[in-house]
Design an enzyme around this catalytic site. Sequence first.
Site, PDB file in Angstrom:
ATOM      1  N   ASP A 206       7.036 -47.555 -18.950  1.00 40.08           N
ATOM      2  CA  ASP A 206       5.876 -48.319 -19.393  1.00 40.08           C
ATOM      3  C   ASP A 206       4.774 -48.114 -18.353  1.00 40.08           C
ATOM      4  OD1 ASP A 206       4.330 -50.258 -20.814  1.00 40.08           O
ATOM      5  OD2 ASP A 206       4.898 -51.734 -19.296  1.00 40.08           O
ATOM      6  N   ASP A 208       1.257 -50.293 -17.888  1.00 41.97           N
ATOM      7  CA  ASP A 208       0.641 -51.476 -17.291  1.00 41.97           C
ATOM      8  C   ASP A 208       1.683 -52.462 -16.797  1.00 41.97           C
ATOM      9  OD1 ASP A 208      -2.411 -51.399 -17.682  1.00 41.97           O
ATOM     10  OD2 ASP A 208      -1.639 -50.723 -19.614  1.00 41.97           O
ATOM     11  N   ASP A 434       8.429 -53.653 -17.901  1.00 42.46           N
ATOM     12  CA  ASP A 434       8.368 -55.078 -17.571  1.00 42.46           C
ATOM     13  C   ASP A 434       8.319 -55.953 -18.809  1.00 42.46           C
ATOM     14  OD1 ASP A 434       5.142 -56.253 -17.748  1.00 42.46           O
ATOM     15  OD2 ASP A 434       5.562 -54.148 -18.073  1.00 42.46           O
TER      16      ASP A 434
END
Length: 470
Positions: A206, A208, A434
């Site tokens: 991922d 961001d 996250d």
Amino acid sequence: MSAYGQPQYSPGLQPAGPYPPYTHHAQGYGMPSYNIKTEDGLSLSPGQNSLLNYSNYSSTPPSQALYGYSTHGSSISSGIFQGANPITSSTPFNTTQQDFSGYSSYSQSQYSPYYNTHYNSPYLSPSAITTSIPYQHPEHPAVVPNHSPESQTGEYHPPPSPPTPGKEPEAVPARRSSDGKLRGRKRVSDPQPPLDSDIERVFVWDLDETIIIFHSLLTGSFSTRFCKDSSKAVSLGLWMEEMIFNLADSRLFFNDLEECDQVHIDDVASDDNGQDLSTYNFGTDGFQSPAGAGTLCLGSGVHGGADWMRKLAFRYRRVKEIYNTFKNNVGGLLGSPKREEWLQLRREMEVLTDLWLTQALKALALINSRPNCVNVLVTTTQLIPALSKVLLYGLGSAFPIENIYSATKTGKESCFERVAQRFGRRAVYVVIGDGVEEESVAKKKNMPFWRVSCRPDLEALSHALELDYL
């Protein structure tokens, strides 16, 4: 009566035999023939190291105090045998023992009578002992990632952080997992990256809040969670947002492509006829005609006209060319004075985030150093702004443009399926992120998931990669 001057002996005494020749000089530069047993079982003779530590060579034999056992052990522990199984000593190390600059011109053949020729060491072969070997301190190179492409040209240097020692690529044999898959380090001599079908491990990242810190600066969640200056965090977030969309609009055709977003850079390549674009004028080709403004892209971003689709393909091809040209020199793409602003912004963001990006780049570099492993990026950001982020955060060397996917319209599960189809069932997929979406998709597809919620999670990831746990 004996002859005059002949010594007389009593019947109980016998004359002493001749004295043996004095051999002090034959032993003057030698070492006692003892062996040092290391933790890995190698039997090492210290004779070679004594020559490297010897200073002020002259014809006068040196004092035996120079070759005390404790001093010799200290020189070994601080000299040749540094590594996984060091030889320790209680004697403090004298830094003058490492001054070997004056002996690079001496041939070791002149010392052959004075050391054990059966020297057994993983660092020097017996056949090399008779040749001239300048001493080099064998410090293990630290695995320092390419913090940004500009760090190689002296433009951008992030704040220093304690490096983690790396492993010697040649001294440690490549490991194989239980299924026989190669998990060793990538050799520098590899001429080109392996084919997609040869990839054995795919790390799906991922973007961001995993690799970069961006949205949490704007919302204030990062400053609240990690006790940072909230006004400073928001200010840096807005500054980075301005730079991202300025680069996307001015260099990557985002004004034309915002409503025609694609999942992958090559999704419209089939409409490209290969026309030379060196003299092509994108501003006057009629792509943004008033009649079609606002309704050019429908559904998945496809328009019915073949001529218009070809112009769309031209723009994505030019974006790909720009990315590949400037992925290691985004400062050159920005130009002055934007480049100076970008350098200042990167420095301030690294300080605020406690070198978050630096630690992420270290993990990415470790994966890239493996022969059959690859980094893939799946982000919910639109493709063009995502490419702008990758360039501005210095991630171009970690992610080839073919390995970047946008899940804005299709979702991450669809992107994961595309990635799995590309690299095949033979590969092992590790998801790093996250968010809840990538975690749930990874669980659904039985892919290992590594959660990144703070900087120590990235440090632990780098450590696991260094030990080949992943």
